[in-house]
Every structure is written in structure tokens, then in C-alpha cells.
Design an enzyme around this catalytic site. Structure first.
Site, PDB file in Angstrom:
ATOM      1  N   ASP A 112      34.303  36.072  47.525  1.00 37.92           N
ATOM      2  CA  ASP A 112      35.323  35.724  46.965  1.00 37.92           C
ATOM      3  C   ASP A 112      35.747  34.558  47.446  1.00 37.92           C
ATOM      4  O   ASP A 112      36.959  34.031  47.223  1.00 37.92           O
ATOM      5  CB  ASP A 112      36.558  36.739  47.075  1.00 37.92           C
ATOM      6  CG  ASP A 112      36.123  37.936  46.120  1.00 37.92           C
ATOM      7  OD1 ASP A 112      35.148  37.820  45.050  1.00 37.92           O
ATOM      8  OD2 ASP A 112      36.828  38.972  46.101  1.00 37.92           O
ATOM      9  N   LYS A 119      45.367  42.545  46.750  1.00 41.21           N
ATOM     10  CA  LYS A 119      45.130  42.957  45.508  1.00 41.21           C
ATOM     11  C   LYS A 119      44.063  44.013  45.585  1.00 41.21           C
ATOM     12  O   LYS A 119      44.076  45.081  45.141  1.00 41.21           O
ATOM     13  CB  LYS A 119      44.642  41.907  44.526  1.00 41.21           C
ATOM     14  CG  LYS A 119      44.160  42.401  43.397  1.00 41.21           C
ATOM     15  CD  LYS A 119      43.608  41.164  42.367  1.00 41.21           C
ATOM     16  CE  LYS A 119      42.229  40.812  42.405  1.00 41.21           C
ATOM     17  NZ  LYS A 119      41.237  41.529  42.013  1.00 41.21           N
ATOM     18  N   ASN A 120      42.748  43.796  46.322  1.00 38.43           N
ATOM     19  CA  ASN A 120      41.605  44.626  46.166  1.00 38.43           C
ATOM     20  C   ASN A 120      41.827  45.853  46.933  1.00 38.43           C
ATOM     21  O   ASN A 120      41.104  46.827  46.979  1.00 38.43           O
ATOM     22  CB  ASN A 120      40.481  44.002  46.577  1.00 38.43           C
ATOM     23  CG  ASN A 120      39.905  42.980  45.760  1.00 38.43           C
ATOM     24  OD1 ASN A 120      40.457  42.896  44.498  1.00 38.43           O
ATOM     25  ND2 ASN A 120      38.846  42.157  45.917  1.00 38.43           N
ATOM     26  N   ARG A 133      45.887  36.775  38.004  1.00 38.36           N
ATOM     27  CA  ARG A 133      45.338  38.134  38.275  1.00 38.36           C
ATOM     28  C   ARG A 133      45.441  38.420  39.645  1.00 38.36           C
ATOM     29  O   ARG A 133      45.446  39.470  40.236  1.00 38.36           O
ATOM     30  CB  ARG A 133      43.938  38.178  37.761  1.00 38.36           C
ATOM     31  CG  ARG A 133      43.779  38.232  36.365  1.00 38.36           C
ATOM     32  CD  ARG A 133      42.643  38.769  35.784  1.00 38.36           C
ATOM     33  NE  ARG A 133      41.750  39.520  36.657  1.00 38.36           N
ATOM     34  CZ  ARG A 133      40.539  39.566  36.941  1.00 38.36           C
ATOM     35  NH1 ARG A 133      39.744  38.612  36.653  1.00 38.36           N
ATOM     36  NH2 ARG A 133      40.234  40.331  37.843  1.00 38.36           N
ATOM     37  N   ARG A 186      38.033  44.917  35.258  1.00 32.75           N
ATOM     38  CA  ARG A 186      36.929  45.861  35.585  1.00 32.75           C
ATOM     39  C   ARG A 186      37.105  46.997  36.592  1.00 32.75           C
ATOM     40  O   ARG A 186      36.686  47.923  36.615  1.00 32.75           O
ATOM     41  CB  ARG A 186      35.682  44.989  36.202  1.00 32.75           C
ATOM     42  CG  ARG A 186      35.214  44.112  35.203  1.00 32.75           C
ATOM     43  CD  ARG A 186      33.998  43.232  36.071  1.00 32.75           C
ATOM     44  NE  ARG A 186      33.020  44.194  36.868  1.00 32.75           N
ATOM     45  CZ  ARG A 186      32.244  45.017  36.216  1.00 32.75           C
ATOM     46  NH1 ARG A 186      32.162  44.828  34.977  1.00 32.75           N
ATOM     47  NH2 ARG A 186      31.698  45.894  36.808  1.00 32.75           N
TER      48      ARG A 186
HETATM   49  C1  UD1 Z   1      34.629  44.059  44.664  1.00 30.36           C
HETATM   50  C2  UD1 Z   1      35.841  43.244  44.397  1.00 30.36           C
HETATM   51  C3  UD1 Z   1      35.668  41.781  44.261  1.00 30.36           C
HETATM   52  C4  UD1 Z   1      34.439  41.211  45.144  1.00 30.36           C
HETATM   53  C5  UD1 Z   1      33.251  42.178  45.258  1.00 30.36           C
HETATM   54  C6  UD1 Z   1      32.261  41.730  46.121  1.00 30.36           C
HETATM   55  C7  UD1 Z   1      37.612  44.644  43.850  1.00 30.36           C
HETATM   56  C8  UD1 Z   1      38.671  45.299  43.038  1.00 30.36           C
HETATM   57  N1  UD1 Z   1      36.836  43.738  43.588  1.00 30.36           N
HETATM   58  O1  UD1 Z   1      34.179  44.064  43.299  1.00 30.36           O
HETATM   59  O2  UD1 Z   1      36.918  41.048  44.242  1.00 30.36           O
HETATM   60  O3  UD1 Z   1      33.917  39.964  44.867  1.00 30.36           O
HETATM   61  O4  UD1 Z   1      33.628  43.513  45.448  1.00 30.36           O
HETATM   62  O5  UD1 Z   1      32.667  41.608  47.472  1.00 30.36           O
HETATM   63  O6  UD1 Z   1      37.720  45.152  45.054  1.00 30.36           O
HETATM   64  N2  UD1 Z   1      26.488  46.804  41.525  1.00 30.36           N
HETATM   65  C9  UD1 Z   1      25.252  47.361  41.016  1.00 30.36           C
HETATM   66  N3  UD1 Z   1      25.825  48.467  40.338  1.00 30.36           N
HETATM   67  C10 UD1 Z   1      26.974  49.183  40.506  1.00 30.36           C
HETATM   68  C11 UD1 Z   1      27.959  48.615  41.283  1.00 30.36           C
HETATM   69  C12 UD1 Z   1      27.474  47.382  41.699  1.00 30.36           C
HETATM   70  O7  UD1 Z   1      24.209  46.999  40.705  1.00 30.36           O
HETATM   71  O8  UD1 Z   1      27.176  50.365  40.193  1.00 30.36           O
HETATM   72  C13 UD1 Z   1      26.088  45.296  42.053  1.00 30.36           C
HETATM   73  C14 UD1 Z   1      27.109  44.437  41.584  1.00 30.36           C
HETATM   74  O9  UD1 Z   1      26.351  43.900  40.214  1.00 30.36           O
HETATM   75  C15 UD1 Z   1      26.979  43.156  42.787  1.00 30.36           C
HETATM   76  C16 UD1 Z   1      26.820  44.023  43.976  1.00 30.36           C
HETATM   77  O10 UD1 Z   1      26.657  45.509  43.711  1.00 30.36           O
HETATM   78  O11 UD1 Z   1      25.868  42.557  42.513  1.00 30.36           O
HETATM   79  C17 UD1 Z   1      28.312  44.295  44.745  1.00 30.36           C
HETATM   80  O12 UD1 Z   1      29.300  44.353  43.738  1.00 30.36           O
HETATM   81  P1  UD1 Z   1      30.491  45.406  44.186  1.00 30.36           P
HETATM   82  O13 UD1 Z   1      30.733  45.487  45.512  1.00 30.36           O
HETATM   83  O14 UD1 Z   1      30.395  46.762  43.424  1.00 30.36           O
HETATM   84  O15 UD1 Z   1      31.792  44.602  43.565  1.00 30.36           O
HETATM   85  P2  UD1 Z   1      33.138  45.137  43.035  1.00 30.36           P
HETATM   86  O16 UD1 Z   1      33.410  46.455  43.583  1.00 30.36           O
HETATM   87  O17 UD1 Z   1      32.865  45.208  41.276  1.00 30.36           O
END
Ligand code: UD1
Length: 430
Positions: free
Chosen positions: A314, A22-23, A406, A93
Site C-alpha cells: 500500500d 481504515k484497515n 475511500r 472488497r
Molecule cells: C489487505 C488490505 C489491503 C492491502 C493488502 C496487502 C484491508 C481491508 N485491505 O487486503 O489494503 O493492500 O491486505 O497488504 O485490510 N489471496 C489469495 N486467496 C485468498 C486471499 C488472498 O490468493 O483467499 C492472495 C491475494 O490475491 C494477494 C495476497 O493473497 O496476492 C495477499 O492478499 P490479502 O492479504 O488477502 O489482501 P487483502 O486482505 O484483500
């Protein structure tokens, strides 16, 4: 609303095939927006609710999409409404992944700001900041991100922390920018490498993916491609955990074992026997066959979730279920998301002995769990509660199971085929 009902106590036995990731599929489908002319064909796309959501999103923008089984064809030539509405973004998201491609493609985007979610604040400030450094003008108004730019330009960007979708968004944006972009402190997840491989096939010039520094030289246009998505390492890890928790034996096909080092090592340390049955060479992201035996008693292990190549957040909830039944005390620390222990309270209702202290959960193994009605709070928590139900005495009913749809394709059917006594019921039915 559907629920899943499990009668615990069956040893799982047999074979299962892992679906596409999925990711990896989500950013790759969003990347079709970068191709201004022609039809892309993506294979091994799991038929999940999040995938349906991103397809609907692309369609509302004007893309033409045909879905046939696990193949999705996208012609983004006619995209003329570069908008992601709140109604769709609030259900997923990862819709934010269209922001970079829309700005790169047409210089305009209006994307709803994702709200909070069960596992924490999850801001998108790093996505926005990076796009601004590439020359986009971004305003946040009325709950929407409004972006505008002439052609984006290459920039040298250092992330405050490694973000998976942030890295993907900027990498996609940079493919059509003028000049070279360097992404530092980038996330290193295998799904980013899968996206990069797909973009390279489209004609993008990307190097360094899989390391913390990715270099993208912008090109004028990208070409349509046919691309097959990598298998899902979290689904695979969940089935490994299922063998462990039931003391069963499962042969897992299409398992991306080469990119699952952290979780395989940890599960072996916990007492599972995990054997790769294929030859060692071949594509890093490709699936292989793995035999898992869970007959030995489980041992408590300590683990800290980390960005790749560390132990994935995850898989945290699924590992926790194993620890509930393992000998000794385990400490699981969640360093990626601040609020990802919602499943703890449900596991306690099933008899688990868990204490949460800040970002750590201290788990003392118990002899058995007992079935109970429980509520899933997010995708991986749902999987963890189903796993708990497989091992518990009596019946477990997992409510709010839409989270599961999902991210897991036909989860209960795959478990049934392995001998689990599990069924889906409609709300109100038993
Ligand atoms: C992706 C995965 C999700 C997984 C996560 C961490 C997808 C669609 N989803 O989510 O399944 O659990 O990676 O491996 O691929 N952060 C900020 N600012 C930002 C962006 C992120 O502070 O602009 C922080 C987040 O709050 C979190 C950390 O960075 O604490 C990592 O998040 P991130 O890697 O961005 O997760 P996702 O990409 O949303």
C-alpha cells in the site's frame, strides 16, 4: 465526478494529524456482528467512504448504527438478514469481512463474491477453505457465497499464503467456535493485532497475533466494548513521502511509527530525515509524533513489497513517485499483487522514466516532472498521483478521485493546511 487540481512546486511545511486506520476499522466494525446483545462503541473511526459502506452493509442486515464524528456505535442485536448484496460488495472488497462473523454468530450467511479489481484477481478461496475446515458448508452460486453451519468448530488451518482479511475473517469466526483454532502462516499486520486486542476486550481468547501462528479458544459469547482504533500507517507514510517529494518539513502527530519500521528505514535510505519526538516506550500500536525533513537530495533505493513486517504494497506507489525524482536507478518489485503498476503509465505522462519488466519497475530519476491530466486507477495510485502533482512543474489534474475518498480523510484539506496549492473541483468545472 470530482477531480483534484494541484499546482506543483510548493514546499510543505507545518503539522498534520493522522486519522484512524481504515484497515483496522473495517474488520473491527464487522466484529460488532459477533456481539449478540448490547451496543459497541468504536472511536477514532476515520470518516471515509469505505467506512460508510460497511456501516450501510451492517444496517441492511438489521444492525442499529449511530455515527457522531469519529465515533461509531453499533447494536447488532437485531441482525436478521445475514446478507451482503452485490451492490455494496462491488464497491468494497473488504465487505467479505462479514462472512466469518455471520457464520459464527448465526450459522447462516449469503455474501456476494467480490469481483476482480484494478490491482489483480484477489480471490477469497483461502477465506472459504478455512471456514469449510471449521465445519461450514459453503456453495458458490449465482455470484454469491452461501454458507451454513451448526456451531463452527475449532480447526488447525495453514494458509497457503499470508492473507490479511483472510486471517481476520477466520480469527473472528473462531472466537465463537467450539474448541481451539490454530491459524498457521497467518498474516502479521498490525491491524490484525488491533482487531485481536478489540476481540480480547470483548472476551475472546486469542494469543499469538502479530506472529505467524494465532491460537483462538472459542467462547460462548462476546460482550459489547468501547474501543479506540489505531492510527493509519499508510496515511502517515503518505505524508512522510509528501515531505520528501516537496523538500518540506512536516511534524506528523498520531503517527504509528513503531509499526512502520520497513517504510521509515527505506525512506531514510532515500535521503529523508525522520525523527521520533516522543519517548520510546508506550503502546506498540499507539500514535507518536514524528518530524520529517525532506530538504536533502533524494537517492534511488531498491525495494520489494512483502507481507508485514516487510515494505507494504500500500506504500509502493507513493515510494515510486519519490524514486522518479531521485538520483540514480531504483528497482521496485511488487510481490503481493500482480497488477499494481497502473500508476506507472500516468507517471510516464508526467515525464517519469519508468520501465516495467514483469513484477518489477525500473525507475531512472529525472530532474523534474511536469503537470498533466492523469487518471487514478485505485486508492494508493490516487495518492501517488497527488504526490507527483505536488512536485511537478505546473498544473496536475487527478481524475477519478473518488478512489482517494475511500481511504484518505480530507486529504486535500490536510495538504492545504501544509501549504499545498490544491483544490477539489466538480466534474465539468475548472
Ligand atoms: C489487505 C488490505 C489491503 C492491502 C493488502 C496487502 C484491508 C481491508 N485491505 O487486503 O489494503 O493492500 O491486505 O497488504 O485490510 N489471496 C489469495 N486467496 C485468498 C486471499 C488472498 O490468493 O483467499 C492472495 C491475494 O490475491 C494477494 C495476497 O493473497 O496476492 C495477499 O492478499 P490479502 O492479504 O488477502 O489482501 P487483502 O486482505 O484483500
Amino acid at each position: 465526478m470530482d477531480a483534484i487540481v494541484v499546482q506543483g512546486g510548493r514546499r510543505l511545511h507545518g503539522e498534520v494529524t493522522i486519522s484512524g486506520a481504515k484497515n483496522a476499522a473495517l474488520p473491527i466494525l464487522a466484529a460488532a456482528l459477533l456481539v449478540r446483545e448490547g451496543r459497541c462503541c468504536f472511536r477514532n473511526i476515520p470518516r471515509l467512504r469505505d467506512i460508510a459502506t460497511i456501516c450501510t452493509l451492517l444496517e441492511t442486515m438489521g444492525a442499529r448504527i449511530e455515527v457522531a464524528g469519529e465515533q461509531v456505535e453499533i447494536d447488532a442485536g437485531a441482525v436478521e438478514r445475514p446478507e451482503a448484496p452485490y451492490e455494496l460488495v462491488k464497491t468494497m472488497r473488504a465487505s467479505i469481512l462479514v462472512l466469518g462473523p455471520l457464520l459464527a454468530r448465526g450459522g447462516r450467511a449469503r455474501v456476494s463474491l467480490p469481483g476482480g479489481c484494478a490491482i489483480g484477481a484477489r480471490p477469497v478461496n483461502l477465506h472459504i477453505h478455512g471456514l469449510e475446515m471449521m465445519g461450514a458448508e459453503i456453495k458458490v452460486e449465482h455470484g454469491y457465497i452461501h454458507g451454513r453451519c451448526q456451531r463452527l468448530r475449532g480447526a488447525d488451518i495453514t494458509f497457503d499464503l499470508p492473507t490479511v482479511t483472510g486471517t481476520e475473517n477466520l480469527m473472528m469466526a473462531a472466537t465463537l467456535a467450539a474448541g481451539t483454532t490454530v491459524l498457521r502462516n497467518a498474516a502479521r499486520e498490525p491491524e490484525i493485532c488491533d482487531l485481536a486486542a478489540c476481540l480480547r476486550l470483548m472476551g475472546a481468547r486469542i494469543s499469538g497475533d502479530g506472529s505467524d501462528t494465532i491460537v483462538i479458544e472459542g467462547v460462548d459469547e462476546l460482550q459489547p466494548v468501547t474501543y479506540e482504533i489505531m492510527p493509519d500507517r499508510i496515511e502517515a507514510g503518505t505524508f512522510i513521502a509528501a515531505a520528501g517529494i516537496t523538500g518540506g518539513e512536516i511534524r506528523i502527530h498520531n503517527c504509528p511509527a513503531r509499526v512502520m519500521g520497513a517504510e521509515i528505514n527505506k525512506l531514510q535510505e532515500a535521503g529523508l530525515e525522520i525523527e521520533r519526538e516522543d519517548a520510546a516506550d508506550g503502546e506498540r500500536l499507539a500514535g507518536t509524533t514524528v518530524l520529517v525533513r525532506g530538504g536533502r537530495s533524494l537517492r534511488g533505493v531498491d525495494v520489494k513489497t512483502m507481507p508485514y513486517p516487510g515494505f507494504p504494497t500500500d506504500m509502493q506507489a507513493q515510494l515510486m513517485v519519490l524514486m522518479c525524482l531521485a538520483a540514480g536507478t531504483s528497482v521496485i518489485s511488487e510481490t503481493v499483487f500482480e497488477n499494481r503498476f497502473m500508476h506507472v503509465f500516468e507517471l510516464q505522462r508526467m515525464g517519469a522514466d519508468i520501465e516495467v519488466e514483469g513484477r518489477s519497475a525500473i525507475i531512472k530519476g529525472v530532474k523534474m516532472l511536469t503537470g498533466a491530466p492523469v487518471m487514478a486507477s485505485d486508492l494508493r495510485a490516487s495518492a501517488c498521483l497527488v504526490l507527483a502533482g505536488l512536485a511537478a512543474a505546473g498544473e496536475t489534474r487527478v481524475n477519478r478521485v473518488y478512489h482517494l475518498d475511500r481511504g484518505y480523510f480530507q486529504f486535500e484539506r490536510k495538504l492545504q493546511a501544509l501549504g499545498a496549492e490544491i483544490r477539489r473541483v466538480r466534474a465539468g468545472n475548472s
